[in-house]
Design a protein around this motif. Sequence first.
Motif, PDB file in Angstrom:
ATOM      1  N   ARG A  34       1.871   5.340   5.604  1.00 15.62           N
ATOM      2  CA  ARG A  34       1.175   6.322   4.762  1.00 15.62           C
ATOM      3  C   ARG A  34       1.115   5.872   3.306  1.00 15.62           C
ATOM      4  NH1 ARG A  34       4.465   9.950   7.706  1.00 15.62           N
ATOM      5  NH2 ARG A  34       3.246  11.047   9.275  1.00 15.62           N
ATOM      6  N   GLU A  35       2.138   5.154   2.873  1.00 12.42           N
ATOM      7  CA  GLU A  35       2.218   4.763   1.462  1.00 12.42           C
ATOM      8  C   GLU A  35       1.479   3.467   1.147  1.00 12.42           C
ATOM      9  OE1 GLU A  35       6.427   4.789   0.751  1.00 12.42           O
ATOM     10  OE2 GLU A  35       6.477   6.979   0.558  1.00 12.42           O
ATOM     11  N   LEU A  36       0.935   2.793   2.163  1.00 16.09           N
ATOM     12  CA  LEU A  36       0.182   1.567   1.886  1.00 16.09           C
ATOM     13  C   LEU A  36      -0.990   1.875   0.971  1.00 16.09           C
ATOM     14  CD1 LEU A  36      -0.053  -0.282   5.305  1.00 16.09           C
ATOM     15  CD2 LEU A  36       1.057  -1.097   3.239  1.00 16.09           C
ATOM     16  N   GLU A  37      -1.208   1.040   0.013  1.00 21.86           N
ATOM     17  CA  GLU A  37      -2.354   1.220  -0.861  1.00 21.86           C
ATOM     18  C   GLU A  37      -3.605   0.963  -0.047  1.00 21.86           C
ATOM     19  OE1 GLU A  37      -2.316  -0.650  -4.691  1.00 21.86           O
ATOM     20  OE2 GLU A  37      -0.142  -0.803  -4.585  1.00 21.86           O
ATOM     21  N   VAL A  38      -4.557   1.836  -0.190  1.00 20.74           N
ATOM     22  CA  VAL A  38      -5.836   1.625   0.488  1.00 20.74           C
ATOM     23  C   VAL A  38      -6.752   0.964  -0.520  1.00 20.74           C
ATOM     24  CG1 VAL A  38      -5.587   3.490   2.157  1.00 20.74           C
ATOM     25  CG2 VAL A  38      -6.512   4.022  -0.066  1.00 20.74           C
ATOM     26  N   VAL A  39      -7.650   0.117  -0.173  1.00 17.12           N
ATOM     27  CA  VAL A  39      -8.055  -0.224   1.175  1.00 17.12           C
ATOM     28  C   VAL A  39      -7.563  -1.618   1.557  1.00 17.12           C
ATOM     29  CG1 VAL A  39     -10.089  -0.872   2.544  1.00 17.12           C
ATOM     30  CG2 VAL A  39     -10.076   1.244   1.263  1.00 17.12           C
ATOM     31  N   ALA A  40      -7.591  -2.565   0.672  1.00 15.80           N
ATOM     32  CA  ALA A  40      -7.292  -3.953   1.029  1.00 15.80           C
ATOM     33  C   ALA A  40      -5.897  -4.130   1.635  1.00 15.80           C
ATOM     34  CB  ALA A  40      -7.505  -4.872  -0.168  1.00 15.80           C
ATOM     35  N   PRO A  41      -4.813  -3.620   1.052  1.00 12.93           N
ATOM     36  CA  PRO A  41      -3.497  -3.817   1.673  1.00 12.93           C
ATOM     37  C   PRO A  41      -3.389  -3.132   3.041  1.00 12.93           C
ATOM     38  CG  PRO A  41      -3.242  -3.238  -0.632  1.00 12.93           C
ATOM     39  CD  PRO A  41      -4.692  -3.010  -0.285  1.00 12.93           C
ATOM     40  N   ALA A  42      -3.947  -1.945   3.158  1.00  7.91           N
ATOM     41  CA  ALA A  42      -3.892  -1.248   4.443  1.00  7.91           C
ATOM     42  C   ALA A  42      -4.673  -2.008   5.497  1.00  7.91           C
ATOM     43  CB  ALA A  42      -4.432   0.173   4.302  1.00  7.91           C
ATOM     44  N   ARG A  43      -5.873  -2.449   5.161  1.00  9.50           N
ATOM     45  CA  ARG A  43      -6.689  -3.185   6.130  1.00  9.50           C
ATOM     46  C   ARG A  43      -5.995  -4.480   6.541  1.00  9.50           C
ATOM     47  NH1 ARG A  43      -8.249  -5.519   9.629  1.00  9.50           N
ATOM     48  NH2 ARG A  43     -10.346  -5.836  10.427  1.00  9.50           N
ATOM     49  N   ALA A  44      -5.365  -5.149   5.596  1.00  9.15           N
ATOM     50  CA  ALA A  44      -4.645  -6.380   5.910  1.00  9.15           C
ATOM     51  C   ALA A  44      -3.486  -6.094   6.872  1.00  9.15           C
ATOM     52  CB  ALA A  44      -4.129  -7.034   4.627  1.00  9.15           C
ATOM     53  N   ALA A  45      -2.812  -4.962   6.710  1.00 10.22           N
ATOM     54  CA  ALA A  45      -1.702  -4.611   7.594  1.00 10.22           C
ATOM     55  C   ALA A  45      -2.197  -4.339   9.021  1.00 10.22           C
ATOM     56  CB  ALA A  45      -0.958  -3.393   7.047  1.00 10.22           C
ATOM     57  N   TRP A  46      -3.424  -3.827   9.151  1.00 11.86           N
ATOM     58  CA  TRP A  46      -3.979  -3.530  10.472  1.00 11.86           C
ATOM     59  C   TRP A  46      -4.399  -4.800  11.215  1.00 11.86           C
ATOM     60  CZ3 TRP A  46      -4.843   0.959  13.384  1.00 11.86           C
ATOM     61  CH2 TRP A  46      -4.371   2.128  12.801  1.00 11.86           C
ATOM     62  N   GLU A  47      -4.514  -5.916  10.504  1.00 13.64           N
ATOM     63  CA  GLU A  47      -4.951  -7.159  11.153  1.00 13.64           C
ATOM     64  C   GLU A  47      -4.047  -7.560  12.310  1.00 13.64           C
ATOM     65  OE1 GLU A  47      -5.419 -10.193   8.192  1.00 13.64           O
ATOM     66  OE2 GLU A  47      -7.145  -9.179   7.298  1.00 13.64           O
ATOM     67  N   GLN A  48      -2.761  -7.239  12.236  1.00 12.40           N
ATOM     68  CA  GLN A  48      -1.840  -7.589  13.324  1.00 12.40           C
ATOM     69  C   GLN A  48      -2.232  -6.924  14.645  1.00 12.40           C
ATOM     70  OE1 GLN A  48       2.152  -5.767  12.944  1.00 12.40           O
ATOM     71  NE2 GLN A  48       1.246  -4.546  11.286  1.00 12.40           N
ATOM     72  N   PHE A  49      -2.980  -5.824  14.575  1.00 13.79           N
ATOM     73  CA  PHE A  49      -3.370  -5.096  15.783  1.00 13.79           C
ATOM     74  C   PHE A  49      -4.761  -5.471  16.302  1.00 13.79           C
ATOM     75  CE2 PHE A  49      -0.616  -1.923  13.483  1.00 13.79           C
ATOM     76  CZ  PHE A  49       0.509  -2.119  14.269  1.00 13.79           C
ATOM     77  N   GLU A  50      -5.494  -6.279  15.554  1.00 10.04           N
ATOM     78  CA  GLU A  50      -6.867  -6.595  15.970  1.00 10.04           C
ATOM     79  C   GLU A  50      -6.966  -7.149  17.390  1.00 10.04           C
ATOM     80  OE1 GLU A  50     -10.051  -7.335  12.634  1.00 10.04           O
ATOM     81  OE2 GLU A  50      -8.298  -8.628  12.330  1.00 10.04           O
ATOM     82  N   PRO A  51      -6.153  -8.135  17.780  1.00 13.15           N
ATOM     83  CA  PRO A  51      -6.269  -8.632  19.168  1.00 13.15           C
ATOM     84  C   PRO A  51      -6.007  -7.536  20.207  1.00 13.15           C
ATOM     85  CG  PRO A  51      -4.984 -10.152  17.825  1.00 13.15           C
ATOM     86  CD  PRO A  51      -5.190  -8.915  17.003  1.00 13.15           C
ATOM     87  N   PHE A  52      -5.042  -6.662  19.936  1.00 15.46           N
ATOM     88  CA  PHE A  52      -4.728  -5.559  20.842  1.00 15.46           C
ATOM     89  C   PHE A  52      -5.941  -4.639  21.003  1.00 15.46           C
ATOM     90  CE2 PHE A  52      -3.392  -1.071  20.992  1.00 15.46           C
ATOM     91  CZ  PHE A  52      -2.850  -1.034  22.268  1.00 15.46           C
ATOM     92  N   PHE A  53      -6.533  -4.237  19.866  1.00 11.69           N
ATOM     93  CA  PHE A  53      -7.682  -3.333  19.951  1.00 11.69           C
ATOM     94  C   PHE A  53      -8.885  -4.016  20.598  1.00 11.69           C
ATOM     95  CE2 PHE A  53      -5.371  -1.011  16.540  1.00 11.69           C
ATOM     96  CZ  PHE A  53      -5.192   0.159  17.258  1.00 11.69           C
ATOM     97  N   GLU A  54      -9.100  -5.278  20.303  1.00  6.82           N
ATOM     98  CA  GLU A  54     -10.217  -6.000  20.920  1.00  6.82           C
ATOM     99  C   GLU A  54     -10.045  -6.076  22.436  1.00  6.82           C
ATOM    100  OE1 GLU A  54     -10.621  -9.679  18.765  1.00  6.82           O
ATOM    101  OE2 GLU A  54     -11.444  -8.642  16.998  1.00  6.82           O
ATOM    102  N   GLN A  55      -8.813  -6.212  22.921  1.00 11.20           N
ATOM    103  CA  GLN A  55      -8.567  -6.203  24.367  1.00 11.20           C
ATOM    104  C   GLN A  55      -8.994  -4.881  24.996  1.00 11.20           C
ATOM    105  OE1 GLN A  55      -4.373  -6.933  24.712  1.00 11.20           O
ATOM    106  NE2 GLN A  55      -4.626  -9.164  24.770  1.00 11.20           N
ATOM    107  N   HIS A  56      -8.952  -3.824  24.213  1.00  7.94           N
ATOM    108  CA  HIS A  56      -9.354  -2.502  24.688  1.00  7.94           C
ATOM    109  C   HIS A  56     -10.790  -2.152  24.301  1.00  7.94           C
ATOM    110  CE1 HIS A  56      -4.978  -2.255  25.089  1.00  7.94           C
ATOM    111  NE2 HIS A  56      -5.244  -1.404  26.060  1.00  7.94           N
ATOM    112  N   GLY A  57     -11.512  -3.114  23.730  1.00 11.71           N
ATOM    113  CA  GLY A  57     -12.923  -2.905  23.408  1.00 11.71           C
ATOM    114  C   GLY A  57     -13.214  -2.316  22.053  1.00 11.71           C
ATOM    115  N   TYR A  58     -12.227  -2.231  21.176  1.00 15.25           N
ATOM    116  CA  TYR A  58     -12.422  -1.661  19.839  1.00 15.25           C
ATOM    117  C   TYR A  58     -12.532  -2.773  18.810  1.00 15.25           C
ATOM    118  CZ  TYR A  58     -10.921   2.755  21.859  1.00 15.25           C
ATOM    119  OH  TYR A  58     -10.818   3.880  22.628  1.00 15.25           O
TER     120      TYR A  58
END
Length: 152
Positions: free
Chosen positions: A9-33
């Motif tokens: 919740r405390e991550l600064e939006v947008v660039a730091p938050a988006r960068a933190a979500w990068e670790q989940f990109e392969p997971f979401f892509e496996q599910h079609g997102y």
Amino acid sequence: MTRSLREWRELEVVAPARAAWEQFEPFFEQHGYRLYMHSGSQYEGHVTAPPDCNPTRAEDQYGRFLPEWIDRERKHSYFFPQTGIHMAAVSPSNTDVVIRIMAIGDEGQDHLALMRALAAPEAQVPENHTLPMLAELKKDDIVFARSLIVYA
């Protein structure tokens, strides 16, 4: 990188938050997102749909109440995250969705239980103005919830 819900919740939006979500990109892509991207534009407060996507927006107050907006071309979808715990994505059905980190381990389980109850068929009544949780995805000890994006 594991964080607590508070840290997300405390991550600064947008660039730091988006960068933190990068670790989940392969997971979401496996599910079609496909996660929205930081636009890098002068408007630092938003993320945009990937350039090769043309997602369908969920019906909102403009499409529902203003007939002149119904057939209006919407070339680029964008989302203004309020906190690092949320990120927009394009779903497998090519619609705009928002994904939220609901629980990490034991943290957030009460909120997750409440959202499950509000998403139950018996809670889907006109007086319930809660944006329903449409799907859950789980990766390790993290539970993500998916809802449609409603534009204001």
